[in-house]
Design an enzyme around this catalytic site. Structure first.
Site, PDB file in Angstrom:
ATOM      1  N   HIS A   1       0.836  -1.203   0.000  1.00  0.00           N
ATOM      2  CA  HIS A   1       0.000   0.000   0.000  1.00  0.00           C
ATOM      3  C   HIS A   1       0.874   1.258   0.000  1.00  0.00           C
ATOM      4  O   HIS A   1       0.700   2.151  -0.834  1.00  0.00           O
ATOM      5  CB  HIS A   1      -0.913  -0.017   1.230  1.00  0.00           C
ATOM      6  N   GLU A   2       1.829   1.303   0.921  1.00  0.00           N
ATOM      7  CA  GLU A   2       2.685   2.490   1.031  1.00  0.00           C
ATOM      8  C   GLU A   2       3.673   2.582  -0.138  1.00  0.00           C
ATOM      9  O   GLU A   2       3.912   3.663  -0.668  1.00  0.00           O
ATOM     10  CB  GLU A   2       3.413   2.507   2.372  1.00  0.00           C
TER      11      GLU A   2
ATOM     12  N   HIS B   1       2.058   4.056  -3.148  1.00  0.00           N
ATOM     13  CA  HIS B   1       1.995   5.526  -3.090  1.00  0.00           C
ATOM     14  C   HIS B   1       3.309   6.141  -3.579  1.00  0.00           C
ATOM     15  O   HIS B   1       3.310   7.095  -4.358  1.00  0.00           O
ATOM     16  CB  HIS B   1       1.710   6.017  -1.670  1.00  0.00           C
TER      17      HIS B   1
END
Length: 170
Positions: free
Chosen positions: A79-80, A83
Protein backbone atom coordinates in the site's frame (compact mmCIF):
# COMPACT_ATOMS: atom_id res chain seq x y z
CA UNK A 1 19.01 -2.58 19.04
CA UNK A 2 16.84 -2.93 15.96
CA UNK A 3 13.42 -4.53 16.13
CA UNK A 4 13.21 -7.75 14.04
CA UNK A 5 9.76 -6.81 12.73
CA UNK A 6 11.07 -3.42 11.61
CA UNK A 7 13.88 -5.21 9.76
CA UNK A 8 11.27 -7.40 8.02
CA UNK A 9 9.28 -4.31 7.06
CA UNK A 10 12.41 -2.76 5.54
CA UNK A 11 13.15 -5.96 3.60
CA UNK A 12 9.57 -6.22 2.34
CA UNK A 13 9.64 -2.56 1.27
CA UNK A 14 12.89 -3.08 -0.64
CA UNK A 15 11.37 -6.19 -2.23
CA UNK A 16 8.32 -4.27 -3.48
CA UNK A 17 10.56 -1.52 -4.85
CA UNK A 18 12.74 -4.12 -6.64
CA UNK A 19 9.62 -5.75 -8.07
CA UNK A 20 8.70 -2.43 -9.70
CA UNK A 21 12.17 -1.85 -11.19
CA UNK A 22 11.15 -3.07 -14.72
CA UNK A 23 8.10 -0.79 -14.69
CA UNK A 24 10.25 2.18 -13.69
CA UNK A 25 12.89 1.37 -16.33
CA UNK A 26 10.20 1.07 -18.99
CA UNK A 27 9.18 4.66 -18.22
CA UNK A 28 12.74 5.96 -18.00
CA UNK A 29 12.75 6.35 -14.22
CA UNK A 30 15.42 5.21 -11.76
CA UNK A 31 14.67 3.40 -8.55
CA UNK A 32 14.09 5.86 -5.70
CA UNK A 33 15.92 5.47 -2.41
CA UNK A 34 13.23 5.29 0.25
CA UNK A 35 14.22 5.28 3.92
CA UNK A 36 11.93 3.26 6.19
CA UNK A 37 11.13 4.32 9.73
CA UNK A 38 9.12 2.35 12.27
CA UNK A 39 8.03 5.25 14.44
CA UNK A 40 4.45 5.98 13.39
CA UNK A 41 1.91 6.18 16.20
CA UNK A 42 -1.86 6.39 16.39
CA UNK A 43 -4.36 4.56 14.21
CA UNK A 44 -2.57 4.80 10.86
CA UNK A 45 -0.76 1.62 9.83
CA UNK A 46 1.61 3.37 7.45
CA UNK A 47 2.41 6.72 5.93
CA UNK A 48 4.41 8.10 3.03
CA UNK A 49 6.03 11.37 4.05
CA UNK A 50 7.59 13.95 1.77
CA UNK A 51 10.25 15.68 3.85
CA UNK A 52 11.07 19.39 3.59
CA UNK A 53 14.34 18.57 1.77
CA UNK A 54 12.34 16.73 -0.92
CA UNK A 55 13.17 13.11 -0.10
CA UNK A 56 10.40 10.60 0.52
CA UNK A 57 10.25 8.17 3.44
CA UNK A 58 7.86 5.48 4.56
CA UNK A 59 6.80 5.25 8.19
CA UNK A 60 5.20 2.16 9.69
CA UNK A 61 3.31 1.67 12.95
CA UNK A 62 4.96 -1.24 14.79
CA UNK A 63 2.18 -1.43 17.39
CA UNK A 64 -0.31 -2.23 14.62
CA UNK A 65 2.18 -4.43 12.72
CA UNK A 66 2.61 -6.61 15.83
CA UNK A 67 -1.13 -7.37 15.90
CA UNK A 68 -1.03 -9.28 12.59
CA UNK A 69 2.49 -9.17 11.18
CA UNK A 70 1.89 -11.35 8.11
CA UNK A 71 -1.22 -9.43 7.04
CA UNK A 72 0.60 -6.15 7.69
CA UNK A 73 3.50 -7.23 5.48
CA UNK A 74 1.14 -8.43 2.74
CA UNK A 75 -1.14 -5.39 2.69
CA UNK A 76 0.36 -2.31 4.32
CA UNK A 77 3.84 -2.53 2.78
CA UNK A 78 2.58 -2.69 -0.85
CA UNK A 79 0.00 0.00 0.00
CA UNK A 80 2.68 2.49 1.03
CA UNK A 81 5.15 1.46 -1.69
CA UNK A 82 2.40 1.92 -4.29
CA UNK A 83 2.00 5.53 -3.09
CA UNK A 84 5.74 6.12 -3.52
CA UNK A 85 5.84 4.54 -6.97
CA UNK A 86 2.77 6.35 -8.28
CA UNK A 87 4.24 9.64 -7.09
CA UNK A 88 7.53 8.73 -8.77
CA UNK A 89 6.00 7.62 -12.09
CA UNK A 90 3.48 10.36 -12.79
CA UNK A 91 4.47 13.94 -13.48
CA UNK A 92 0.95 15.08 -12.77
CA UNK A 93 -0.93 15.05 -9.51
CA UNK A 94 -3.01 11.89 -9.03
CA UNK A 95 -5.68 10.95 -6.50
CA UNK A 96 -4.13 9.16 -3.50
CA UNK A 97 -6.21 5.98 -3.95
CA UNK A 98 -7.20 6.55 -7.57
CA UNK A 99 -6.91 4.25 -10.59
CA UNK A 100 -3.12 4.67 -10.90
CA UNK A 101 -2.58 3.62 -7.29
CA UNK A 102 -5.04 0.73 -7.63
CA UNK A 103 -3.23 -0.53 -10.74
CA UNK A 104 0.11 -0.29 -8.89
CA UNK A 105 -1.31 -2.30 -5.97
CA UNK A 106 -2.37 -5.04 -8.38
CA UNK A 107 1.05 -4.91 -10.06
CA UNK A 108 2.61 -5.50 -6.62
CA UNK A 109 0.24 -8.44 -6.07
CA UNK A 110 -2.01 -6.87 -3.43
CA UNK A 111 -5.69 -5.98 -3.34
CA UNK A 112 -6.19 -2.22 -3.55
CA UNK A 113 -7.75 -1.52 -0.17
CA UNK A 114 -7.79 2.10 0.94
CA UNK A 115 -7.80 1.49 4.70
CA UNK A 116 -6.56 -1.28 6.95
CA UNK A 117 -8.98 -3.46 8.86
CA UNK A 118 -6.76 -4.43 11.78
CA UNK A 119 -8.79 -4.69 14.97
CA UNK A 120 -7.57 -1.94 17.26
CA UNK A 121 -8.67 -1.78 20.86
CA UNK A 122 -8.95 1.70 22.34
CA UNK A 123 -5.91 0.93 24.48
CA UNK A 124 -3.86 0.09 21.36
CA UNK A 125 -4.00 3.70 20.26
CA UNK A 126 -4.59 6.07 23.15
CA UNK A 127 -3.46 9.17 21.23
CA UNK A 128 -6.16 11.17 19.52
CA UNK A 129 -5.75 14.64 18.20
CA UNK A 130 -7.96 17.28 19.63
CA UNK A 131 -10.06 19.21 17.12
CA UNK A 132 -10.09 23.02 17.21
CA UNK A 133 -13.12 25.09 16.20
CA UNK A 134 -12.55 27.62 13.39
CA UNK A 135 -15.10 29.45 11.30
CA UNK A 136 -15.56 31.28 8.03
CA UNK A 137 -18.51 33.13 6.49
CA UNK A 138 -20.50 29.97 5.77
CA UNK A 139 -19.85 27.43 8.55
CA UNK A 140 -17.71 26.01 11.37
CA UNK A 141 -14.64 23.87 10.68
CA UNK A 142 -12.85 21.48 13.03
CA UNK A 143 -9.08 21.58 12.48
CA UNK A 144 -6.50 19.13 13.78
CA UNK A 145 -3.96 20.17 16.38
CA UNK A 146 -1.29 20.12 13.67
CA UNK A 147 -3.14 22.66 11.52
CA UNK A 148 -4.11 24.72 14.57
CA UNK A 149 -0.46 24.97 15.61
CA UNK A 150 0.65 25.95 12.10
CA UNK A 151 -1.87 28.80 12.15
CA UNK A 152 -0.75 29.90 15.64
CA UNK A 153 2.91 29.97 14.55
CA UNK A 154 2.00 31.99 11.45
CA UNK A 155 3.30 29.24 9.14
CA UNK A 156 0.06 28.66 7.29
CA UNK A 157 -3.42 29.93 6.57
CA UNK A 158 -6.32 27.71 5.60
CA UNK A 159 -9.35 28.79 3.65
CA UNK A 160 -12.84 27.39 3.27
CA UNK A 161 -13.39 25.45 0.07
CA UNK A 162 -16.99 26.67 0.02
CA UNK A 163 -16.76 30.44 0.44
CA UNK A 164 -13.00 30.93 0.05
CA UNK A 165 -12.66 32.91 3.27
CA UNK A 166 -9.60 32.46 5.55
CA UNK A 167 -10.49 30.35 8.60
CA UNK A 168 -10.48 32.15 11.95
CA UNK A 169 -10.47 30.65 15.46
CA UNK A 170 -13.74 30.62 17.41
Amino acid sequence: MSDPLCARLRQATEGCLRQARPLLAERGRRMPTVPVRCDLRGRAAGQVRRCPDGHIEIRYNLDIARLQPEDFLAQTVPHEVAHVLVGWLYDRRVRPHGPEWQAMMRYLGAEPERCHDFALAETDSPRRQRRWAYHCACREHLLSTTRHNRIRRGQRQYQCRGCGEILRPR
